[in-house]
Scaffold this active site. Sequence first.
Site, PDB file in Angstrom:
ATOM      1  N   ASP A   1       0.814  -1.230   0.000  1.00 53.00           N
ATOM      2  CA  ASP A   1       0.000   0.000   0.000  1.00 53.00           C
ATOM      3  C   ASP A   1       0.841   1.270   0.000  1.00 53.00           C
ATOM      4  O   ASP A   1       0.436   2.294   0.547  1.00 53.00           O
ATOM      5  CB  ASP A   1      -0.959   0.009   1.213  1.00 53.00           C
TER       6      ASP A   1
ATOM      7  N   LYS B   1       1.869   2.222  -5.097  1.00 55.23           N
ATOM      8  CA  LYS B   1       2.475   1.729  -6.339  1.00 55.23           C
ATOM      9  C   LYS B   1       1.556   2.004  -7.526  1.00 55.23           C
ATOM     10  O   LYS B   1       2.017   2.339  -8.615  1.00 55.23           O
ATOM     11  CB  LYS B   1       2.726   0.210  -6.231  1.00 55.23           C
TER      12      LYS B   1
ATOM     13  N   ASN C   1      -5.252 -10.127  -3.638  1.00 60.97           N
ATOM     14  CA  ASN C   1      -4.878  -9.520  -2.344  1.00 60.97           C
ATOM     15  C   ASN C   1      -4.437  -8.067  -2.551  1.00 60.97           C
ATOM     16  O   ASN C   1      -4.535  -7.241  -1.653  1.00 60.97           O
ATOM     17  CB  ASN C   1      -3.766 -10.325  -1.634  1.00 60.97           C
TER      18      ASN C   1
ATOM     19  N   GLY D   1      -4.541  -4.229  -3.823  1.00 58.89           N
ATOM     20  CA  GLY D   1      -5.545  -3.203  -4.082  1.00 58.89           C
ATOM     21  C   GLY D   1      -4.807  -1.939  -4.447  1.00 58.89           C
ATOM     22  O   GLY D   1      -4.143  -1.349  -3.601  1.00 58.89           O
ATOM     23  N   HIS D   2      -4.843  -1.562  -5.713  1.00 58.76           N
ATOM     24  CA  HIS D   2      -4.086  -0.402  -6.178  1.00 58.76           C
ATOM     25  C   HIS D   2      -5.068   0.702  -6.570  1.00 58.76           C
ATOM     26  O   HIS D   2      -5.921   0.497  -7.426  1.00 58.76           O
ATOM     27  CB  HIS D   2      -3.210  -0.791  -7.384  1.00 58.76           C
ATOM     28  N   THR D   3      -4.929   1.850  -5.912  1.00 54.91           N
ATOM     29  CA  THR D   3      -5.855   2.961  -6.161  1.00 54.91           C
ATOM     30  C   THR D   3      -5.185   3.981  -7.066  1.00 54.91           C
ATOM     31  O   THR D   3      -4.051   4.376  -6.821  1.00 54.91           O
ATOM     32  CB  THR D   3      -6.207   3.657  -4.833  1.00 54.91           C
TER      33      THR D   3
ATOM     34  N   GLN E   1       1.995  -5.883  -3.451  1.00 55.67           N
ATOM     35  CA  GLN E   1       2.477  -5.993  -2.061  1.00 55.67           C
ATOM     36  C   GLN E   1       3.764  -5.169  -1.887  1.00 55.67           C
ATOM     37  O   GLN E   1       4.009  -4.264  -2.659  1.00 55.67           O
ATOM     38  CB  GLN E   1       2.688  -7.459  -1.646  1.00 55.67           C
TER      39      GLN E   1
ATOM     40  N   MET F   1       3.720  12.891   1.222  1.00 55.19           N
ATOM     41  CA  MET F   1       4.389  14.024   1.874  1.00 55.19           C
ATOM     42  C   MET F   1       3.374  15.045   2.389  1.00 55.19           C
ATOM     43  O   MET F   1       3.648  15.752   3.344  1.00 55.19           O
ATOM     44  CB  MET F   1       5.370  14.697   0.895  1.00 55.19           C
TER      45      MET F   1
END
Length: 435
Positions: free
Chosen positions: A13, A16, A40, A42-44, A230, A338
Site C-alpha cells: 500500500d 504503487k 490480495n 488493491g491499487h488505487t 504488495q 508528503m
Amino acid sequence: MPGTCVIGLQWGDEAKGKLVDLLADRKNVEIVVRYQGGANAGHTVVIGDDTYKLHHIPSGILTDGVMNVIAPGVVMHPGTILEEIDGLVQRGIDVPGQLLISDRVHLVFPWHIAEDRAVNAGEVIGESIGTTLRGIGPCYRDKYGRMTAIRMGDLYSGNLAERIEQVVQWKRKTLAGFSEFVEESELDAEAIFAEYQDYAKRLEPMVGDTTEYLLNATDSGRNLLFEGAQGSLLDIDHGTFPFVTSSNSSGVGISGGSGVPAKWIGRVYGVAKAYTTRVGGGPFPTELHDEVGKTIRNLGNEYGTTTGRPRRCGWFDGVAVRYTVRLGGIHGLAVMMMDVISQLPEIKICVAYEIDGERTGCFPSQVDDLRRVQPIYETLPGWEQDVSGVRTMEELPDGARRFLDRVSEIVGCPVAIVSVGPDRAQTIIADDLLR
Ligand code: GDP
Ligand code: IMO
Ligand code: MG
C-alpha cells in the site's frame, strides 16, 4: 530497451498504483506487466474526479494504447478479474483490447478461500497472519505442490470437469477436520465446473502465452514497465516470514514471475510512504499506538483498498527501507504521502535499531528478533504547511527538503519522485530521466 520497474519497499500500500499509472502515462511505456500476487492487491489510482481500484489488472490499463500483461507468477480469481473488467468497460476503457492474461497463471478456487479462512483463524496453527482471505497462500501452496493445482490453460483442456472432481475429492479429505470453515458450495464439483466454464468462455479472448509475447517484445526493443504488488517486507523469502504473502513481492520476483530475463530489468523505482503502514499481523518496530498513529491514519485515510481494514501506522523505518532498497537494487526512491506528514508538528525517522543493548543498522532475519528491537529515532521539527499544490523540489518547505535528504542519506538512494496527494498531477518529478 531495458524495462522500468516499480516495487513497494515497505509492507504494501505504498501507492504503487499511482506511480505505475503516472509512469505509464509519461515514459512512452508500451506494455505494463504484473508478475506476482493476486486479488490480495488493491491499487488505487486517482485521475481528476475519477478513482479506480485495481486488484489484478495493471494500472497501465488507464492509459490509452498501453498493453497490460498478467504474467505466469500471478494467482488469479477469475470471477474477481471479470468484475474488474466489467467495471472498467462500463467506464469506457477498452479492456479486451489492452489486456493479455497468461495461460500459465494459477487459478484460485473456492476451496482455496475456505483453506485461507481455516488457517487464518489462527486457532490451529498459531498467531494469525491476518491475510486478505483471497485464497492466495493456499493457491500458491497448490502451485508448488503441483498435483492439486489448476492453471488458466487447464480451463480449455477438455478434461476440466474431471480435473475439478479429482481435486475436490482430495480437498474433501484434507479439509475433513475443518468443516466449520468450509461451506458445502466450496466443494461442489459440478457447480464449480459450471461456474469456471463460464469464466473460461468470457476470459478466452484475453488469454494467451504471455512469455512468448514478452520475449518478442524485448527482442523488438519495446518499452516495458513492471508493476509489483504488495511490498518487499511481505516477500516470501526475504520478508518478515511467516507474516508475509506467498510470492516474491520484492525486486527479486520480477524476472521469475514475468519470464523476462534479468538483463531486461532496467531502472527500479522503490515506493515508500513518508511513514510506515502495515495491514494484518506481524512485528512492526516503529508502530505508533498513540494519538499520533491515529492522526496519521486519519490524515492519510489509511484503510485497506481490498479489505477496508484500518492500517496500522508508524514512523518511517530507515533500517527496513535501507534493507529493501539494497535487496531491490533500487535506483530511485518515490516518497509518497508528503502532504500527510506536512501536517504534523514533529516527525520521527528510525535511523537504527537497538537489540540487546547493541545498536545495529541490520534488518533481522527472524521475526522474534524483529519483535525485540527498539527503534532509535531522529526527531525533525514539522513544517506544518500545505504542500499539496507543490510541483517542484525548490517550492517545498525547507523542513520537507531536509526530511527527504535525510531519508535519502539513511537508505542510501536518491529521491526520484515525491508525491503530495493522491492525484496523478500531485507529483514532483526530481529524476531527470523521468521528465
Ligand atoms: P498500492 O497498493 O501500493 O497501490 O497503494 P494503495 O492504493 O493501496 O494505497 C495508497 C493510497 O494512498 C491510495 O488511496 C492512494 O490514492 C493514496 N495516495 C497515493 N499517493 C498519495 C499521496 O501522496 N498523498 C495522499 N494523501 N494519498 C496518496
Ligand atoms: P498491495 O499490492 C498491503 C498482507 C495481508 C497480510 C499478508 C498476507 O495493495 O500493496 P495474503 O492475503 O497475501 O496471504 O496476506 O499480506 N497483504 C497486503 N498488505 N498491501 C497489499 O497489497 C497486500 N497484500 C497482502 O494484509 O498481512
Ligand atoms: Mg494496496
